[in-house]
Design an enzyme around this catalytic site. Sequence first.
Site, mmCIF file in Angstrom:
data_model
loop_
_atom_site.group_PDB
_atom_site.id
_atom_site.type_symbol
_atom_site.label_atom_id
_atom_site.label_comp_id
_atom_site.label_asym_id
_atom_site.label_seq_id
_atom_site.Cartn_x
_atom_site.Cartn_y
_atom_site.Cartn_z
ATOM 1 N N GLY A 204 0.818 -1.205 0.000
ATOM 2 C CA GLY A 204 0.000 0.000 0.000
ATOM 3 C C GLY A 204 0.846 1.245 0.000
ATOM 4 O O GLY A 204 2.066 1.172 -0.183
ATOM 5 N N ASN A 205 0.196 2.370 0.185
ATOM 6 C CA ASN A 205 0.943 3.621 0.302
ATOM 7 C C ASN A 205 0.278 4.488 1.357
ATOM 8 O O ASN A 205 -0.746 4.109 1.926
ATOM 9 C CB ASN A 205 1.047 4.322 -1.059
ATOM 10 C CG ASN A 205 -0.320 4.692 -1.593
ATOM 11 O OD1 ASN A 205 -1.001 5.546 -1.038
ATOM 12 N ND2 ASN A 205 -0.741 4.025 -2.668
ATOM 13 N N ARG A 206 0.845 5.644 1.609
ATOM 14 C CA ARG A 206 0.436 6.415 2.786
ATOM 15 C C ARG A 206 -0.713 7.386 2.520
ATOM 16 O O ARG A 206 -1.077 8.177 3.384
ATOM 17 C CB ARG A 206 1.648 7.151 3.361
ATOM 18 C CG ARG A 206 2.715 6.160 3.824
ATOM 19 C CD ARG A 206 3.940 6.870 4.330
ATOM 20 N NE ARG A 206 3.654 7.692 5.479
ATOM 21 C CZ ARG A 206 4.450 8.648 5.927
ATOM 22 N NH1 ARG A 206 5.582 8.888 5.299
ATOM 23 N NH2 ARG A 206 4.114 9.358 6.982
#
Length: 392
Positions: A204-206
Amino acid sequence: MISGRRVLLAVTGGVAAYKSALLTRLLVEDGAEVRVILTESAHHFVGPQTFAALTGSAPYTKLFDSDSVSPHTELARWAEVIVVAPATAASLSKMANGLSNDLFSATVLAYTGPVLIAPAMHTEMWEHPATARNMAILEEFGYETVGPESGALAGGDEGVGRVAEPEQIHEALSDLLGTRPDLGRLLVTAGGTREPIDPVRYLGNRSTGKMGHAIANEAAQRGYDVTLVTTSNLHADPAVNLVEVETAEQMLNAVEQVDMDVAIMAAAVADFRPAKKSAHKLSRSEGLDSVELVPNPDILESVVARDKRPLVVGFAAETGDVERAVQKAKRKDVDLLVYNDVTEPGSGFGTDTNRVTFVNRDGSVDPMPLTSKDEVAAQLLDRIAALRSLDS
Ligand code: CTP
């Protein structure tokens, strides 16, 4: 017509409160979504059951001890208009002086949209300089007034101070809301995609989706028919068509179903996904030396390639200088690109603020100061309106 509009009716404590039950019925019959705040003193004149029966849900009464942690801001965000009827002298005073010590006054203070007040009190109170001063302040705030009328008052008195009739308040409300402009269909993608490795883990990413949700909510308030395809569970305006997804592929499938005049691609879409998703949770003993990745579809590209191409806004969260974003805008063939440097204080993931630079089609750039994401959303929609009016 006020059909489909979200009306928050605040009933404050005067004899005229009984007329607000009739007003509620008129609004509901006209198709409005009505929520009611009943102040503590209003309970002396009317009961919560009456309003619960008329609206289908219990009125809101408490700032504390309710299910919500912040009922006043929730109601303020929900409402398209607040009607204070009857508005007693005390409630006018609270609003004019910015008090926030009960649900009613805190909600009005937390609210930024149109307010309609229907004053009701004895003539002496209405004519007192304190009330005149409060009314002048409320007028300065941009609040609208309906009534008071002249006629029979409580206790057999006569004079000015009688609350406007429900039909009059209904009409004033229709005038105030006007007809909602039809700005067309607008798509927003939001949040970071999650690409599963197994049922528990993902790549995922932030990105949290704050910027995209702020845009969707503001667009709905302005009169767009909004579809928000999001991985985030943040607040979405009830008028928004919400489609919740997790992965880039799901996001693409959802976007393919949407007809749109404007596309705002604010999602942080993972460029790659694991080639295989394990059906069971991988254990440490099984080991996992590497994760093979395959490219994800470019959702923005699919929107740009449509036969009926909408106006397309891209986002570029970068860690470098703006030149990279200028090149990206050209490469992606977008009408506008919103660039931000995520390493800058206040512009990172999950913040309530952002400092963006708008990159135009001709490669020119407009750097903006650090401001709230709500304000960035408003500025972006202003730019889209300007671009669309150039087109037509
Ligand atoms: N985007 C998209 N689908 C993807 C990747 C990106 O819709 N698979 C959209 C994003 O929502 C954003 C824009 O394209 O509006 C730019 O995204 P970004 O990740 O910055 O661009 P990339 O094309 O992935 O370029 P790079 O990885 O080289 O920065």
